[in-house]
Design a protein around this motif. Structure first.
Motif, PDB file in Angstrom:
ATOM      1  N   SER A 266      55.206  72.634  19.326  1.00 51.76           N
ATOM      2  CA  SER A 266      56.340  72.413  20.229  1.00 51.76           C
ATOM      3  C   SER A 266      57.415  71.564  19.553  1.00 51.76           C
ATOM      4  N   GLN A 267      57.005  70.712  18.625  1.00 50.18           N
ATOM      5  CA  GLN A 267      58.010  69.858  17.990  1.00 50.18           C
ATOM      6  C   GLN A 267      58.639  70.477  16.752  1.00 50.18           C
ATOM      7  N   ARG A 268      57.995  71.495  16.179  1.00 49.98           N
ATOM      8  CA  ARG A 268      58.563  72.088  14.956  1.00 49.98           C
ATOM      9  C   ARG A 268      59.409  73.327  15.193  1.00 49.98           C
ATOM     10  N   ALA A 269      59.056  74.122  16.185  1.00 50.92           N
ATOM     11  CA  ALA A 269      59.694  75.440  16.303  1.00 50.92           C
ATOM     12  C   ALA A 269      61.153  75.348  16.753  1.00 50.92           C
ATOM     13  N   SER A 270      61.968  76.268  16.245  1.00 53.39           N
ATOM     14  CA  SER A 270      63.385  76.245  16.630  1.00 53.39           C
ATOM     15  C   SER A 270      63.675  77.208  17.776  1.00 53.39           C
ATOM     16  N   LEU A 271      62.834  78.222  17.956  1.00 55.90           N
ATOM     17  CA  LEU A 271      63.157  79.256  18.939  1.00 55.90           C
ATOM     18  C   LEU A 271      62.261  79.195  20.180  1.00 55.90           C
ATOM     19  N   ILE A 272      61.620  78.045  20.365  1.00 57.78           N
ATOM     20  CA  ILE A 272      60.806  77.850  21.563  1.00 57.78           C
ATOM     21  C   ILE A 272      61.632  77.042  22.568  1.00 57.78           C
ATOM     22  N   LYS A 273      61.655  77.525  23.807  1.00 57.87           N
ATOM     23  CA  LYS A 273      62.417  76.805  24.837  1.00 57.87           C
ATOM     24  C   LYS A 273      61.549  75.799  25.564  1.00 57.87           C
ATOM     25  N   TYR A 274      60.266  76.153  25.720  1.00 55.04           N
ATOM     26  CA  TYR A 274      59.394  75.343  26.565  1.00 55.04           C
ATOM     27  C   TYR A 274      57.945  75.561  26.136  1.00 55.04           C
ATOM     28  N   VAL A 275      57.173  74.485  26.082  1.00 51.71           N
ATOM     29  CA  VAL A 275      55.728  74.599  25.817  1.00 51.71           C
ATOM     30  C   VAL A 275      54.995  73.806  26.887  1.00 51.71           C
ATOM     31  N   GLY A 276      53.972  74.396  27.452  1.00 49.84           N
ATOM     32  CA  GLY A 276      53.213  73.676  28.477  1.00 49.84           C
ATOM     33  C   GLY A 276      51.737  74.013  28.394  1.00 49.84           C
ATOM     34  N   LEU A 277      50.932  73.042  28.810  1.00 53.42           N
ATOM     35  CA  LEU A 277      49.488  73.268  28.875  1.00 53.42           C
ATOM     36  C   LEU A 277      49.214  73.896  30.236  1.00 53.42           C
ATOM     37  N   LEU A 278      48.658  75.086  30.211  1.00 56.36           N
ATOM     38  CA  LEU A 278      48.535  75.855  31.454  1.00 56.36           C
ATOM     39  C   LEU A 278      47.331  75.382  32.275  1.00 56.36           C
ATOM     40  N   LEU A 279      47.615  74.928  33.516  1.00 57.31           N
ATOM     41  CA  LEU A 279      46.514  74.566  34.419  1.00 57.31           C
ATOM     42  C   LEU A 279      46.050  75.818  35.157  1.00 57.31           C
ATOM     43  N   GLY A 280      46.934  76.743  35.422  1.00 58.71           N
ATOM     44  CA  GLY A 280      46.537  77.979  36.092  1.00 58.71           C
ATOM     45  C   GLY A 280      47.736  78.749  36.570  1.00 58.71           C
ATOM     46  N   SER A 281      47.453  79.956  37.032  1.00 57.09           N
ATOM     47  CA  SER A 281      48.537  80.773  37.583  1.00 57.09           C
ATOM     48  C   SER A 281      48.456  80.777  39.097  1.00 57.09           C
ATOM     49  N   THR A 282      47.328  80.281  39.629  1.00 58.56           N
ATOM     50  CA  THR A 282      47.195  80.182  41.090  1.00 58.56           C
ATOM     51  C   THR A 282      46.859  78.734  41.421  1.00 58.56           C
ATOM     52  N   CYS A 283      47.054  78.375  42.700  1.00 61.32           N
ATOM     53  CA  CYS A 283      46.736  77.007  43.139  1.00 61.32           C
ATOM     54  C   CYS A 283      45.272  76.690  42.888  1.00 61.32           C
ATOM     55  N   ASP A 284      44.391  77.648  43.203  1.00 58.25           N
ATOM     56  CA  ASP A 284      42.957  77.365  43.079  1.00 58.25           C
ATOM     57  C   ASP A 284      42.578  77.043  41.635  1.00 58.25           C
ATOM     58  N   GLU A 285      43.106  77.852  40.711  1.00 55.28           N
ATOM     59  CA  GLU A 285      42.827  77.577  39.283  1.00 55.28           C
ATOM     60  C   GLU A 285      43.313  76.186  38.889  1.00 55.28           C
ATOM     61  N   ALA A 286      44.539  75.858  39.316  1.00 61.11           N
ATOM     62  CA  ALA A 286      45.138  74.570  38.928  1.00 61.11           C
ATOM     63  C   ALA A 286      44.358  73.412  39.547  1.00 61.11           C
ATOM     64  N   ILE A 287      43.924  73.592  40.800  1.00 58.62           N
ATOM     65  CA  ILE A 287      43.194  72.513  41.485  1.00 58.62           C
ATOM     66  C   ILE A 287      41.862  72.264  40.763  1.00 58.62           C
ATOM     67  N   GLU A 288      41.190  73.367  40.410  1.00 55.47           N
ATOM     68  CA  GLU A 288      39.896  73.245  39.694  1.00 55.47           C
ATOM     69  C   GLU A 288      40.095  72.456  38.385  1.00 55.47           C
ATOM     70  N   LYS A 289      41.155  72.790  37.671  1.00 55.60           N
ATOM     71  CA  LYS A 289      41.442  72.130  36.388  1.00 55.60           C
ATOM     72  C   LYS A 289      41.786  70.656  36.613  1.00 55.60           C
ATOM     73  N   LEU A 290      42.544  70.380  37.686  1.00 55.31           N
ATOM     74  CA  LEU A 290      42.924  68.984  37.972  1.00 55.31           C
ATOM     75  C   LEU A 290      41.693  68.145  38.309  1.00 55.31           C
ATOM     76  N   VAL A 291      40.771  68.735  39.071  1.00 57.25           N
ATOM     77  CA  VAL A 291      39.537  68.007  39.428  1.00 57.25           C
ATOM     78  C   VAL A 291      38.785  67.650  38.145  1.00 57.25           C
ATOM     79  N   LYS A 292      38.751  68.610  37.212  1.00 51.32           N
ATOM     80  CA  LYS A 292      38.071  68.360  35.928  1.00 51.32           C
ATOM     81  C   LYS A 292      38.748  67.205  35.172  1.00 51.32           C
ATOM     82  N   LEU A 293      40.078  67.229  35.163  1.00 50.89           N
ATOM     83  CA  LEU A 293      40.815  66.166  34.455  1.00 50.89           C
ATOM     84  C   LEU A 293      40.584  64.811  35.114  1.00 50.89           C
TER      85      LEU A 293
END
Ligand SMILES: C[S@@+](CC[C@H](N)C(=O)[O-])C[C@H]1O[C@@H](n2cnc3c(N)ncnc32)[C@H](O)[C@@H]1O
Length: 341
Positions: A59-86
């Motif tokens: 994310s810090q080297r590339a010139s043609l990247i607009k955004y980089v993110g660590l994906l928690l999920g594409s649905t609420c349930d996936e993201a919630i499961e990942k957040l509980v783990k964190l």
């Protein structure tokens, strides 16, 4: 958050430059010798699995990247499961855990944010100073719940020619300069050469990612200009000297990467040779000074493609990639990446 384990990383590239952005991502990953699995590639979007350190460098080297993110999920349930783990991981290490959610005003996204907040009954929500900011983004029909990683784009644009003290007309912009540097697969502490350095645009970007840079230009005014740019932007001296790219003052097998933008035979100066002879001599010299398995990335006018491709084979280089990039109506740049086998 475990640094070494694999995370799902979502990258938004600059949409109309997606194929080139992908080349750049692959080149950076290759230079890092990173273990990566690509899960999804489509216009404007790349989803891959890798460790956090690799994702941060990318994310810090590339010139043609607009955004980089660590994906928690594409649905609420996936993201919630990942957040509980964190939350559990943070608790095991006695770290306080908190997050905030940023949303845009799409109603579906807001619904997702409130669902996540409800599940945690606001107990981990801290809007002022969260340990983890979370963003919900939408691309066409898909939603992505992400922890953003810092991208270097803003940083690169701060070095555009308009912010440099010396920027003659053939000056290359910071974004393309960084792209050329990355395509050479160079790494921190490598010796990086630009034999047609002009005002030093490519060298500035190579220095900013930690390379030891060397530059040559036949025109003394540009050598002083590059020096001026280095001193005022990086507060450092540039290793640039007056010299001829067709007779490089370097030993055989002494350079780790070459990134350069030779003259196109238009406004930029060509001294002492016709353009074809100059490219031939410069490529022969590059082959001599580059270490084995090391790369060169260079620009040329598109009209020279056939000549260059036969020259490349004749000299003994292997081709990695070649693509055209429009500069303006009358000029298309051919960008070629080669390596010494
Ligand atoms: C397209 S410009 C490079 C621009 C540079 N990337 C920048 O951003 O300022 C090409 C440069 O090649 C230099 N040049 C021309 N013939 C040369 C040669 N034989 N050896 C070294 N430099 C040469 C010119 O003086 C010019 O600065």
């Amino acid at each position: 958050m475990p640094i070494n384990s694999n995370h799902r990383i979502l990258i938004f590239t600059i949409k109309n430059k997606h194929p080139i952005a992908l080349e750049e991502i692959k080149a950076i990953l290759e230079s890092l010798r990173a273990q990566v699995k690509f899960d999804r590639i489509e216009r404007g979007l790349v989803l891959l699995k890798t460790d956090l350190k690799t994702a941060l460098i990318l994310s810090q080297r590339a010139s043609l990247i607009k955004y980089v993110g660590l994906l928690l999920g594409s649905t609420c349930d996936e993201a919630i499961e990942k957040l509980v783990k964190l939350i559990k991981e943070a608790a095991n290490e006695s770290l306080p855990f908190s997050f905030s959610i940023l949303t845009s005003d799409f109603s579906k996204i807001d619904e997702m944010a409130s669902k996540i907040r409800r599940v945690f009954r606001n107990s981990y929500v801290n809007l002022d100073n969260p340990l983890i900011p979370i963003e919900i983004m939408k691309l066409e029909e898909n939603s992505f719940i992400l922890i953003p990683l810092r991208s270097s784009r803003l940083d690169i644009t701060r070095y555009q020619p308009q912010y440099r003290p010396y920027a003659p007309s053939a000056t290359m912009d910071a974004e393309i300069s960084r792209l050329i540097v990355n395509l050479t697969r160079c790494n921190y502490a490598d010796i990086f050469l630009d034999p047609f350095c002009g005002s030093g645009s490519i060298l500035l970007e190579a220095s900013r990612i930690g390379c030891y840079t060397l530059g040559l230009d036949i025109n003394p005014r540009l050598v002083y200009g590059a020096q001026f740019n280095f001193q005022s932007l990086l507060h450092d001296d540039a290793n640039v000297v007056i010299g001829d790219a067709s007779r490089m003052p370097f030993q055989d097998d002494s350079i780790d990467a070459i990134g350069t933008d030779p003259p196109y035979g238009r406004s930029a100066l060509v001294i002492g040779k016709n353009l074809k002879d100059l490219y031939r001599a410069f490529l022969q010299e590059s082959y001599r000074v580059l270490r084995r398995r090391k790369h060169i990335c260079f620009c040329a006018p598109l009209e020279m493609r056939d000549y260059l491709n036969s020259l490349i084979r004749e000299i003994g280089f292997e081709k990695r990639t070649q693509f055209a990039m429009k500069v303006h109506k009358g000029l298309t740049r051919l960008i070629t990446v080669l390596f010494v086998p």
